[in-house]
Each structure stands twice: as C-alpha cells, then as structure tokens.
Write a protein that holds these residues in place. Structure first.
Motif, PDB file in Angstrom:
ATOM      1  N   THR A  63       0.794  -1.229   0.000  1.00 20.26           N
ATOM      2  CA  THR A  63       0.000   0.000   0.000  1.00 20.26           C
ATOM      3  C   THR A  63       0.831   1.286   0.000  1.00 20.26           C
ATOM      4  OG1 THR A  63      -1.804  -1.104   1.084  1.00 20.26           O
ATOM      5  CG2 THR A  63      -1.757   1.270   1.268  1.00 20.26           C
ATOM      6  N   ASP A  64       1.919   1.304   0.771  1.00 26.52           N
ATOM      7  CA  ASP A  64       2.650   2.574   0.889  1.00 26.52           C
ATOM      8  C   ASP A  64       3.363   2.965  -0.393  1.00 26.52           C
ATOM      9  OD1 ASP A  64       4.022   0.192   1.608  1.00 26.52           O
ATOM     10  OD2 ASP A  64       5.783   1.409   2.086  1.00 26.52           O
ATOM     11  N   GLU A  65       3.474   2.038  -1.358  1.00 24.17           N
ATOM     12  CA  GLU A  65       4.157   2.390  -2.605  1.00 24.17           C
ATOM     13  C   GLU A  65       3.183   2.801  -3.702  1.00 24.17           C
ATOM     14  OE1 GLU A  65       6.784  -0.620  -4.097  1.00 24.17           O
ATOM     15  OE2 GLU A  65       7.461  -1.080  -2.074  1.00 24.17           O
ATOM     16  N   ILE A  66       1.879   2.628  -3.439  1.00 25.08           N
ATOM     17  CA  ILE A  66       0.917   2.684  -4.535  1.00 25.08           C
ATOM     18  C   ILE A  66       0.892   4.025  -5.249  1.00 25.08           C
ATOM     19  CG2 ILE A  66      -1.557   2.791  -4.990  1.00 25.08           C
ATOM     20  CD1 ILE A  66      -1.880   0.285  -3.455  1.00 25.08           C
ATOM     21  N   LEU A  67       0.704   5.094  -4.510  1.00 27.55           N
ATOM     22  CA  LEU A  67       0.416   6.349  -5.194  1.00 27.55           C
ATOM     23  C   LEU A  67       1.641   6.988  -5.829  1.00 27.55           C
ATOM     24  CD1 LEU A  67      -2.325   8.125  -3.151  1.00 27.55           C
ATOM     25  CD2 LEU A  67      -2.428   7.021  -5.369  1.00 27.55           C
ATOM     26  N   SER A  68       2.685   7.117  -5.040  1.00 26.62           N
ATOM     27  CA  SER A  68       3.756   7.996  -5.486  1.00 26.62           C
ATOM     28  C   SER A  68       4.739   7.319  -6.434  1.00 26.62           C
ATOM     29  CB  SER A  68       4.504   8.517  -4.263  1.00 26.62           C
ATOM     30  OG  SER A  68       4.849   7.423  -3.455  1.00 26.62           O
ATOM     31  N   SER A  69       4.987   6.031  -6.221  1.00 28.33           N
ATOM     32  CA  SER A  69       6.084   5.412  -6.946  1.00 28.33           C
ATOM     33  C   SER A  69       5.812   5.367  -8.454  1.00 28.33           C
ATOM     34  CB  SER A  69       6.305   4.001  -6.418  1.00 28.33           C
ATOM     35  OG  SER A  69       7.124   3.301  -7.312  1.00 28.33           O
TER      36      SER A  69
ATOM     37  N   VAL B 147      -8.623   4.111 -11.656  1.00 28.72           N
ATOM     38  CA  VAL B 147      -7.221   4.259 -12.047  1.00 28.72           C
ATOM     39  C   VAL B 147      -6.934   5.725 -12.351  1.00 28.72           C
ATOM     40  CG1 VAL B 147      -5.520   3.724 -13.825  1.00 28.72           C
ATOM     41  CG2 VAL B 147      -6.980   1.911 -12.912  1.00 28.72           C
ATOM     42  N   TRP B 148      -7.825   6.359 -13.104  1.00 30.08           N
ATOM     43  CA  TRP B 148      -7.625   7.775 -13.466  1.00 30.08           C
ATOM     44  C   TRP B 148      -7.564   8.641 -12.210  1.00 30.08           C
ATOM     45  CZ3 TRP B 148      -7.105   5.720 -17.975  1.00 30.08           C
ATOM     46  CH2 TRP B 148      -6.740   6.525 -19.062  1.00 30.08           C
ATOM     47  N   ARG B 149      -8.490   8.355 -11.307  1.00 30.34           N
ATOM     48  CA  ARG B 149      -8.541   9.104 -10.060  1.00 30.34           C
ATOM     49  C   ARG B 149      -7.217   8.997  -9.305  1.00 30.34           C
ATOM     50  NH1 ARG B 149     -12.617  10.318  -5.820  1.00 30.34           N
ATOM     51  NH2 ARG B 149     -11.723   9.555  -3.886  1.00 30.34           N
ATOM     52  N   ALA B 150      -6.671   7.787  -9.280  1.00 26.82           N
ATOM     53  CA  ALA B 150      -5.429   7.595  -8.533  1.00 26.82           C
ATOM     54  C   ALA B 150      -4.233   8.183  -9.276  1.00 26.82           C
ATOM     55  CB  ALA B 150      -5.207   6.111  -8.273  1.00 26.82           C
ATOM     56  N   MET B 151      -4.261   8.106 -10.602  1.00 20.01           N
ATOM     57  CA  MET B 151      -3.105   8.597 -11.359  1.00 20.01           C
ATOM     58  C   MET B 151      -3.007  10.119 -11.314  1.00 20.01           C
ATOM     59  SD  MET B 151      -2.401   6.055 -14.591  1.00 20.01           S
ATOM     60  CE  MET B 151      -3.015   7.236 -15.673  1.00 20.01           C
ATOM     61  N   PHE B 152      -4.172  10.781 -11.233  1.00 19.05           N
ATOM     62  CA  PHE B 152      -4.161  12.246 -11.284  1.00 19.05           C
ATOM     63  C   PHE B 152      -4.342  12.886  -9.911  1.00 19.05           C
ATOM     64  CE2 PHE B 152      -5.050  11.229 -15.699  1.00 19.05           C
ATOM     65  CZ  PHE B 152      -4.300  12.177 -16.362  1.00 19.05           C
ATOM     66  N   THR B 153      -4.172  12.097  -8.873  1.00 18.55           N
ATOM     67  CA  THR B 153      -4.353  12.656  -7.539  1.00 18.55           C
ATOM     68  C   THR B 153      -3.079  13.370  -7.089  1.00 18.55           C
ATOM     69  OG1 THR B 153      -5.164  12.170  -5.339  1.00 18.55           O
ATOM     70  CG2 THR B 153      -3.589  10.623  -6.269  1.00 18.55           C
ATOM     71  N   ASP B 154      -3.156  14.028  -5.919  1.00 14.51           N
ATOM     72  CA  ASP B 154      -1.980  14.713  -5.393  1.00 14.51           C
ATOM     73  C   ASP B 154      -0.866  13.702  -5.157  1.00 14.51           C
ATOM     74  OD1 ASP B 154      -0.393  16.663  -4.420  1.00 14.51           O
ATOM     75  OD2 ASP B 154      -1.286  16.675  -2.415  1.00 14.51           O
ATOM     76  N   TRP B 167       6.994  21.116 -12.397  1.00 18.45           N
ATOM     77  CA  TRP B 167       5.595  21.549 -12.415  1.00 18.45           C
ATOM     78  C   TRP B 167       4.835  20.744 -11.373  1.00 18.45           C
ATOM     79  CZ3 TRP B 167       1.343  20.113 -16.438  1.00 18.45           C
ATOM     80  CH2 TRP B 167       0.198  20.874 -16.155  1.00 18.45           C
ATOM     81  N   ASP B 168       4.644  21.363 -10.222  1.00 14.24           N
ATOM     82  CA  ASP B 168       3.950  20.669  -9.155  1.00 14.24           C
ATOM     83  C   ASP B 168       2.468  21.019  -9.234  1.00 14.24           C
ATOM     84  OD1 ASP B 168       3.387  19.210  -6.957  1.00 14.24           O
ATOM     85  OD2 ASP B 168       4.191  20.657  -5.514  1.00 14.24           O
ATOM     86  N   THR B 169       1.665  20.063  -9.685  1.00 16.81           N
ATOM     87  CA  THR B 169       0.260  20.380  -9.956  1.00 16.81           C
ATOM     88  C   THR B 169      -0.612  20.289  -8.716  1.00 16.81           C
ATOM     89  OG1 THR B 169      -0.284  18.093 -10.441  1.00 16.81           O
ATOM     90  CG2 THR B 169       0.476  19.448 -12.278  1.00 16.81           C
ATOM     91  N   GLY B 170      -0.154  19.557  -7.719  1.00 18.42           N
ATOM     92  CA  GLY B 170      -1.017  19.333  -6.559  1.00 18.42           C
ATOM     93  C   GLY B 170      -2.155  18.379  -6.875  1.00 18.42           C
ATOM     94  N   GLY B 171      -1.997  17.642  -7.968  1.00 13.92           N
ATOM     95  CA  GLY B 171      -3.041  16.689  -8.341  1.00 13.92           C
ATOM     96  C   GLY B 171      -4.114  17.347  -9.182  1.00 13.92           C
ATOM     97  N   TRP B 172      -4.239  16.894 -10.434  1.00 14.41           N
ATOM     98  CA  TRP B 172      -5.209  17.529 -11.333  1.00 14.41           C
ATOM     99  C   TRP B 172      -6.623  17.444 -10.808  1.00 14.41           C
ATOM    100  CZ3 TRP B 172      -4.189  17.133 -17.255  1.00 14.41           C
ATOM    101  CH2 TRP B 172      -2.848  17.481 -17.507  1.00 14.41           C
ATOM    102  N   GLU B 175      -7.633  20.389  -8.667  1.00 17.44           N
ATOM    103  CA  GLU B 175      -7.520  21.734  -9.212  1.00 17.44           C
ATOM    104  C   GLU B 175      -8.707  22.034 -10.123  1.00 17.44           C
ATOM    105  OE1 GLU B 175      -5.291  24.280  -8.984  1.00 17.44           O
ATOM    106  OE2 GLU B 175      -4.494  23.168  -7.266  1.00 17.44           O
ATOM    107  N   PRO B 176      -9.542  23.014  -9.756  1.00 17.54           N
ATOM    108  CA  PRO B 176     -10.701  23.315 -10.598  1.00 17.54           C
ATOM    109  C   PRO B 176     -10.339  23.591 -12.060  1.00 17.54           C
ATOM    110  CG  PRO B 176     -10.836  24.512  -8.538  1.00 17.54           C
ATOM    111  CD  PRO B 176      -9.502  23.832  -8.543  1.00 17.54           C
ATOM    112  N   ASP B 177      -9.125  24.115 -12.290  1.00 20.22           N
ATOM    113  CA  ASP B 177      -8.760  24.450 -13.670  1.00 20.22           C
ATOM    114  C   ASP B 177      -8.405  23.207 -14.489  1.00 20.22           C
ATOM    115  OD1 ASP B 177      -9.214  27.062 -13.232  1.00 20.22           O
ATOM    116  OD2 ASP B 177      -7.112  27.590 -12.848  1.00 20.22           O
ATOM    117  N   TYR B 178      -7.982  22.144 -13.821  1.00 25.02           N
ATOM    118  CA  TYR B 178      -7.507  20.978 -14.567  1.00 25.02           C
ATOM    119  C   TYR B 178      -8.430  19.771 -14.475  1.00 25.02           C
ATOM    120  CZ  TYR B 178      -3.105  23.540 -14.439  1.00 25.02           C
ATOM    121  OH  TYR B 178      -2.141  24.498 -14.561  1.00 25.02           O
TER     122      TYR B 178
END
Lengths: 305, 321
Positions: A63-69, B147-154, B167-172, B175-178
């Motif tokens: 779990t701890d690797e999921i998001l960022s890696s 998957v999309w939610r997780a890929m574009f999160t902070d 470019w640090d987006t803070g997760g699309w 961000e209301p713009d993205y």
C-alpha cells in the motif's frame, strides 16, 4: 511509369496495394519504413495501455508504494491485496458481488437475444401496415437519452415494489428496448437471401417455422455479437445499477468498487485495485476470445464502444 | 393457430416456370397478426418503457414531484428556476458543453489519425486494431475511472512525473482548472471504437481514386484533402453524431473521479451528475424531469443541425453535387 510509382513510398493514405511484381524483397528503404511503422504503432500502444499495466502492477504493490512510486515494479509482491479483496467489503463476500453482476449480465443477454431477434424478424421480413413508422421510431430511440424515461420508469418499478431487485435492470432487455441490437439484426436479416424464406414457405412453413428453422440458424453471427456486447456493457454499466440497487447485499461489482472510494483511508487502496483487476477479468476474457466478433461487429454496425 | 397453418397443404405444387408468375404464395407473411405476435415484446417495451415514460416525464417536468406524494402542477416554474435561480445547473451545463466541445473533436481526430496510420496491408494490422480498441471496452467501467482518479491525484503518477520538470500540480483532480481535463483525457483514451469504424470506411474507398490522384501528381496532403476526407465524410458525420450524443450523457467517470459530487468547485459537475443528484438524492423528480427534457431537446437540436448542414459537407458518392 510503374517503376516510378514504386520508387516512391507507398501511398500514405490509401491501402498499401503496390503491385507485387515491383516489390523487391528486402529493399532497404521499404524495410526501414516498415520497421519505423511498427515502432511508431507499438510506441503509441505502449503509451495507450500504460494505465492498464499500471493497474495490474499496482494491484500487487504494498500500500505505501501505490500512489507515489513511478516504477511499475513493486519492491515486494503484496498478495495480501487480493486476499483482502476476496474477503469483500462491508461484510459481504466478493463472490456475492460477482454473482449479482453475473445474474444481471446473463439475464440481459438472454433478454436481448430473444426479444431483439423476434422484433428484428418482424421488421425485416413480415408485412404489416405500421412497419415503416415503427421501425423509424426504433431508430430514433437509439438517440434517446436514457434520462428522459428514467424517472417514470423508476416510479413504475417503485409502485410495483421492484426497486432493489434485478427486475428493473433485466426486464427492459426482455422487452427489446435496446434498439441498437434490433437495428443490427434487421440489417443482418435483410442481407440474407429471400429465396430461402420462399423455399421454406413452399415447403409449408409459416412465419414461425421459417424464423425458427431458416432465419435463426443463419442469424448466429449477429446473435453472438449482440450477446458479447450486451454482456460487456451490462457488466460495465454503473448508472442504472446505482439508481436501482440500494442494498449492499444486491450490489453488483461496479457498485461494490464504489464502496471503496467512500473509505478514505489509504490502506484500502491495495484491495481496491486488486478488486478492480478482478472486475475487468470477465471483460478481458470476452475480449480475448471474441475480439474478431467485437471489432467486426462495430465496424459494420457502428455500435458504441 | 400456428399448427393450423402447419397442416395446411402448400397452396400449389411448384411446377417449372412457376417462378415467372407473380402469384407466389406471399399471403402468409402478410398476416399482421403474426407480425404483432413477433413484435409483442417490442410493443410492450415501446409503450410501457419508452413512449409512456417519455410523456410522463414531460408531464412531470411541469410539476413538483417527490415520488411519495402525488405530483403538483407548477407550470413552467421548474424551467424558469433552472435558468434564473440555479447556479449549480448553469455550472453543470457549462461543464458539459466544455466536455463535449473539447473531447469529441479530439477523440475523433485521434481516431482518424490512428486509423490512417493503421490502414496499410501490413502484418500485425489486425492485432493492432484490436489492441487500440481494448480501451473502448474497459474505459466505460468503474475500474478504469478509479485508475484515473489515482493517477491524477496529489502526488500521484502524473503529479510526480510533471514534478520532475518542476511543475507541481497538486493533483489535477484537486484543481478546478484541470479537473475536467482528467475526464477529457479519459474520453480521448477510448478513441478505439470510432477508429474501428473509420478504418472500415477507409477500406471502402476505391483504390482507383488514389491511383488517379497519384497520376495527377497529387501530394500526400492534397490526396488526403481531396480524396480521403470527402470519401470518408459520411462516416465522419456518423461518428460525430454518435460521439456527441454519448458525450452529453457521460456519467460514470465524473461520478467516480469526483466521488459523486462534481467537485472541486463544480468543475466536473456533469449534467447527468446533477440530474442524478436532483432526482435521486433530493427526490426532486419534477425538476430532474425538466432537466431530462432539456437534455433531449439539446441533443435533438444538435443532431438536427448535423444532419441539416450535412448536405454542404458530406459527400455521398454516386450523388450529383
């Protein structure tokens, strides 16, 4: 002239139909071009399918690797994601969700096959006064947004005390409301030679027997296409299941997946993606087994994806 | 009834030369009774689940209805309210319009580009075609939306990747713009279905036309403009209509990515999402019906415009222009 033509590259926008006589096997330029073509396509595909690969890889990550890696490879395998996913959620086992989805999908497939084939035969072969207008109406309903009929339908099922059961999800299919498939089968039947019907009629078959013994066996490719698409679309469907199913016991796979979102803790991420993988397994199996039917089906009838 | 028909002898023996006479036995297929027997499920569905509910929702759109008490007539109140007193509705209309206007052309452009690229008689073409099509099957489900939610999160994959370039987006999705672009990318990702239809259309274009263009010394771009595009225009119209209708009704990705609320700041509040919220969270079913009819109206008008203008830009071969 021919040589001049062949000296140039293959025509960019037309099918590649260079006369074979002019093609020197292994001409370096053509070979290079071919390799470039494959490389370009495989590169595009790799980019395109990255999210799917990401999903597969993530489902076995701790779990701890999921998001960022960024790396697709996990530092260690985490099969516990799958054990947790199989345990289910909200106290309900995962097989219950799969069973529910299966009932809805198989019921929809049967409903569409029977009702659409019957209606299509009538539209394609039988004569009756309202045939033209009714068929035009069918085509129009393809464009009809579901939301226009949703609320009264919901009211009807609510009055019949059927909200929360699978009936509102399956019954419409039994009544041929998927106009797409009626259209698909009508087109297919129109392509069958009428002489077959005439021969059957001379042999004493009425419309019922002609349908049963002549049309139905020949309709098989269209039936297979209908069955596959109905299964996959019903399996993926979220909106109508969200509207009609309100008890976790009757939740289908998409609704169960959604339960994971409401759990805010990050520890649920691993099981969530493990279950996501499980949820696309049936679609993937259908795709691998029937990809030709799928691709041909949409190429000839323009079904949505 | 059927068996009665069965035992009746054939009307007359088939003799040679019979086919020439027009009096072939067609009468049985003229019986409307049999036709409606075949159509009976369809007729029930059309009346009870399509026409009836359509009229009912039109009526409900002029009422105040909460599912449990009987509808109360309010005239045009719902419609007036939508346009004058509901900022969330206007936001949802704007978001949906932006989604349709951006995602549909880009999706079709991607579909056409890849179709042109794939349209060679080379090995592996069938395999590639299927592989490009796969996202269209997967993409409508909840799993890919997650998957999309997780890929574009902070600090998700995309954020980390763009972070490498400073470019640090803070997760699309935060961000209301993205946030809307997350959903647009997901829509474009599913270009496989229209691509397969384009590919089928490209194969229908007679090769003689390309030969003639080559003889006339036409270059790539010119050939594309003057041969491929006109010959493909009926398919383009078809895909355009279909994709537009679908885009207006998109629901699942927005619901999953925004957790059902259309946030942040209404930036992913799709029309259907708001309709669902009004109808099925707040049980304002008259109001939701008015929204449904507006949606139908907009889709009908846009479809009519596509077909109405099609005489100017769609080329049907065999037709004099």
């Amino acid at each position: 002239m021919t040589t001049l033509q062949d000296g140039r590259s293959s025509r960019p926008h037309g099918p590649d139909v260079r006369p074979t006589s002019g093609r020197r096997p292994g001409a370096p330029a053509a070979r290079l071009r071919q390799i470039g073509w494959h490389a370009l396509i495989i590169g595009t595909l790799a980019l395109l399918l990255y999210p799917v690969v990401w999903l597969l890889a993530t489902s076995i990550k701790p779990t701890d690797e999921i998001l960022s890696s960024l790396s697709l490879l996990p530092s260690r395998l985490a099969p516990e994601n799958y054990t947790a996913a199989l345990d289910g959620i909200a106290g309900i086992g995962v097989w219950q969700f799969f069973g529910n989805s299966m009932i809805v999908a198989v019921g929809s497939v049967i409903g569409n096959l029977v009702s659409c084939a019957l209606a299509a035969y009538a539209f394609a072969r039988l004569r009756f006064r309202l045939r033209g207008p009714l068929f035009a109406f069918t085509l129009l309903t393809i464009m009809l947004p579901y939301h226009v009929v949703l609320i009264p339908q919901y009211t009807i099922f609510q009055k019949l005390d059927l909200v929360g059961t699978f009936v509102p999800l399956i019954l419409p299919k039994l009544l041929a409301t998927d106009a797409f498939f009626v259209f698909l089968m009508v087109q297919f039947i129109r392509g069958l030679p009428r002489e077959l019907d005439d021969a059957a009629e001379i042999d004493g078959c009425g419309p019922v027997l002609t349908f049963r013994y002549v049309i139905l066996p020949l309709l098989k490719p269209a039936l297979v296409t209908t069955a596959i698409f109905t299964f996959i679309w019903t399996w993926n469907d979220f909106f109508s299941q969200l509207v009609y199913l309100n008890d976790p016991e009757s939740y289908t796979v998409p609704l169960a997946l959604r339960l994971f979102i409401d759990q805010t803790s990050e520890s649920a991420f691993g099981p969530m993606f493990a279950m996501s993988v499980l949820s696309i397994v049936p679609v993937m199996l259908f795709f691998l087994a029937f990809q030709r039917y799928l691709v041909e089906g949409i190429a000839t009838s323009g079904l949505k994806g | 009834m059927t068996t009665g028909t069965l035992h009746r002898p054939p009307p007359r023996p088939a003799t040679p030369g019979d086919g020439a006479t027009p009096a072939r036995p067609r009468n049985r297929r003229n019986q409307p009774g049999i036709a409606y027997l075949f159509l009976s499920p369809w007729v029930c569905g059309a009346l009870l689940l399509t026409v009836g509910p359509m009229l009912a929702s039109l009526y409900l759109s002029f009422t105040d209805y909460d599912l449990f008490t009987s509808p109360e007539w309010v005239g045009l109140e719902n419609y007036k309210r939508l346009f004058t007193d509901d900022a969330r509705f206007l936001a949802s209309a704007k978001v949906t319009a932006a989604y349709v206007l951006i995602s549909v052309p880009l999706k079709l452009a991607a579909a056409l580009t890849v179709a042109l690229l794939l349209n060679r008689n080379r090995r592996g073409q069938g395999f590639y075609r299927s592989a490009f099509y796969a996202p269209s099957l997967l993409g409508t489900g909840v799993a890919i939306a997650l998957v999309w939610r997780a890929m574009f999160t902070d600090s998700g994959v995309v954020d980390s990747a763009t972070g490498v370039f400073g470019w640090d987006t803070g997760g699309w999705i935060n961000e209301p713009d993205y946030a809307l672009y997350v959903l647009i990318i997901l829509a474009i990702w599913q270009f496989g279905a229209p691509m397969v239809i384009f590919l089928a259309g490209l194969k229908q274009i007679p090769t003689e036309l390309y030969d003639a263009a080559a003889v006339d010394g036409s270059g790539r771009w010119r050939t594309f403009r003057s041969v491929t595009l006109p010959m493909l225009s009926p398919i383009i119209l078809f895909n355009l209509v279909l994709e537009t209708i679908h885009a207006f009704q998109a629901f699942t990705p927005a619901f999953i990515v925004s957790g059902g609320r259309g946030g942040p700041s209404n930036s992913t509040l799709f029309y259907t999402l708001y309709l669902y919220e009004r109808g099925f969270s707040q049980f304002r079913m008259g109001y939701a019906s008015a929204m449904a009819w507006l949606l139908l109206l907009v889709i009908a008008i846009i479809t009519a415009v596509f077909f109405g203008t099609s005489r100017r830009w769609v080329f049907y071969s065999g037709e004099d222009r």
